[in-house]
Motif scaffolding. Structure first.
Motif, PDB file in Angstrom:
ATOM      1  N   UNK A   1      -3.633   5.861  -3.266  1.00  0.00           N
ATOM      2  CA  UNK A   1      -4.122   7.227  -3.418  1.00  0.00           C
ATOM      3  C   UNK A   1      -5.384   7.282  -4.273  1.00  0.00           C
ATOM      4  N   UNK A   2      -5.543   6.348  -5.196  1.00  0.00           N
ATOM      5  CA  UNK A   2      -6.762   6.325  -6.019  1.00  0.00           C
ATOM      6  C   UNK A   2      -7.979   6.053  -5.146  1.00  0.00           C
ATOM      7  N   UNK A   3      -7.843   5.103  -4.233  1.00  0.00           N
ATOM      8  CA  UNK A   3      -8.943   4.817  -3.291  1.00  0.00           C
ATOM      9  C   UNK A   3      -9.244   6.045  -2.436  1.00  0.00           C
TER      10      UNK A   3
ATOM     11  N   UNK B   1       0.191   1.653   6.699  1.00  0.00           N
ATOM     12  CA  UNK B   1      -0.181   2.915   7.322  1.00  0.00           C
ATOM     13  C   UNK B   1      -0.397   4.061   6.365  1.00  0.00           C
ATOM     14  N   UNK B   2      -0.394   3.791   5.052  1.00  0.00           N
ATOM     15  CA  UNK B   2      -0.522   4.877   4.076  1.00  0.00           C
ATOM     16  C   UNK B   2      -1.763   5.733   4.352  1.00  0.00           C
ATOM     17  N   UNK B   3      -2.916   5.086   4.458  1.00  0.00           N
ATOM     18  CA  UNK B   3      -4.138   5.861   4.657  1.00  0.00           C
ATOM     19  C   UNK B   3      -4.164   6.526   6.036  1.00  0.00           C
ATOM     20  N   UNK B   4      -3.549   5.905   7.030  1.00  0.00           N
ATOM     21  CA  UNK B   4      -3.483   6.525   8.359  1.00  0.00           C
ATOM     22  C   UNK B   4      -2.723   7.844   8.293  1.00  0.00           C
TER      23      UNK B   4
ATOM     24  N   UNK C   1       0.842  -1.202   0.000  1.00  0.00           N
ATOM     25  CA  UNK C   1       0.000   0.000   0.000  1.00  0.00           C
ATOM     26  C   UNK C   1       0.878   1.253   0.000  1.00  0.00           C
ATOM     27  N   UNK C   2       0.541   2.208  -0.810  1.00  0.00           N
ATOM     28  CA  UNK C   2       1.297   3.448  -0.935  1.00  0.00           C
ATOM     29  C   UNK C   2       0.690   4.284  -2.059  1.00  0.00           C
ATOM     30  N   UNK C   3       1.485   5.113  -2.708  1.00  0.00           N
ATOM     31  CA  UNK C   3       2.960   5.154  -2.766  1.00  0.00           C
ATOM     32  C   UNK C   3       3.554   6.139  -1.758  1.00  0.00           C
ATOM     33  N   UNK C   4       4.878   5.994  -1.565  1.00  0.00           N
ATOM     34  CA  UNK C   4       5.645   6.882  -0.705  1.00  0.00           C
ATOM     35  C   UNK C   4       6.833   7.453  -1.483  1.00  0.00           C
TER      36      UNK C   4
END
Length: 324
Positions: free
Chosen positions: A109-111, A135-138, A92-95
């Protein structure tokens, strides 16, 4: 890997004493023994990360950014790149970390873009992110001004990835990762303003119990943000795969949006609304240099991309909001 005392204090400040009282024991059990043979290696990698931190963060960027390339010399940047590579697969990302692009399997990020304009503003809210991955969305929730974000996910690799990202933040926001499942959260907590469950429901043998568990975490009037696989059909349509779905063993119930709405109302939610339905594309989920295993392209019938290799409808995901 986890500052449990700081998280306990946050939970108590938020009126969640019942969770704070058992948190240290829960964390100890989650990290005990050899539940994952790579845990020692991941710990070592984190301990060897350069002691470099940046105040230059952009948690509102689609490619979540920590620092800039010019802050590092070439040798240090190479060390960081190799360390982050060693924590693959990145799902999950991107970073972007000091100019290093972590090109994750999912364009998460699309979601985020599909839901952010529909949900209640997160500024000042206490948020629980169930199944938070790395933790991307967090972090994105913190970027929207959330007061506190607790992410839970039993994967210890995701914990290591989260800590690697957090390591480089000089002043990290109030975001915490706990290697726990929703079943460990005390019943009737009734404390979070928003609860997110994204990509989890179809992995549960009892989806109604999952929806009830999520509701018990929400304060009255709090918002559930649910994202899950759905199929076309009426209120009686639910797909239960005979075996695997898109090569996944642990997929149980995939409802139509109409059936899902009934599930939510039966669990006591109000104001249920479907705000987005989108087929998953091979642009959103794909193999990358940072996730070199099979991905969506391998899960679809090569002669008919509208169905999975098992012959089921190809993945379609819905975002549904509801109020406790």
């Amino acid at each position: 890997m986890i500052h449990s005392s700081a998280i306990e204090a946050e939970l108590r400040d938020a009126g969640m004493d019942a969770w704070a009282d058992v948190l240290a024991q829960q964390i100890q059990q989650a990290l005990a023994g050899d539940r994952h043979g790579d845990l020692g290696r991941w710990r070592h990698l984190l301990e060897q990360l350069p002691l470099i931190q940046s105040r230059d963060l952009d948690l509102a960027a689609d490619r979540l950014r920590i620092g800039r390339k010019e802050e590092l010399d070439a040798e240090t940047r190479k060390h960081i790149h190799q360390s982050l590579r060693a924590l693959q697969p990145w799902r999950k990302g991107p970073y972007e970390v000091f100019g290093i692009h972590i090109d994750t399997e999912w364009r998460s990020d699309w979601k985020w873009q599909r839901l952010i304009n529909h949900i209640q503003p997160l500024h000042g809210r206490r948020v629980l992110d169930v199944g938070c991955g790395s933790g991307y969305h967090a972090w994105r929730m913190a970027g929207e001004g959330a007061q506190l974000v607790i992410g839970i996910d039993p994967s210890l690799l995701f914990l290591a990835q989260f800590n690697a990202i957090r390591h480089f933040m000089a002043q990290p926001p109030n975001v915490h990762f706990l290697p726990l499942g929703i079943e460990t959260v005390p019943e009737n907590l009734s404390a979070f303003d928003s609860v997110f469950s994204m990509g989890i429901l179809y992995h549960r043998r009892s989806p109604l119990d999952h929806l009830a568990d999520l509701k018990s975490c929400l304060r009255p009037g709090g918002e559930l943000v649910l994202e899950t696989l759905v199929v076309e059909g009426d209120e009686n349509t639910v797909l239960l795969p005979k075996g695997r779905y898109a090569k996944m063993r642990n997929v149980w119930f995939i409802p139509s949006t109409a059936a899902l709405e009934i599930w939510l109302y039966r669990c006591g939610y109000k104001a249920v609304q479907v705000v987005d339905v989108t087929p998953t594309s091979t642009g959103e989920q794909r193999r990358t240099d940072w996730m070199a295993f099979e991905s969506l392209e391998d899960f679809l019938d090569p002669d008919d991309r509208t169905v999975t290799v098992e012959g089921y409808p190809a993945p379609v995901r819905a975002v549904v909001l509801a109020t406790a």
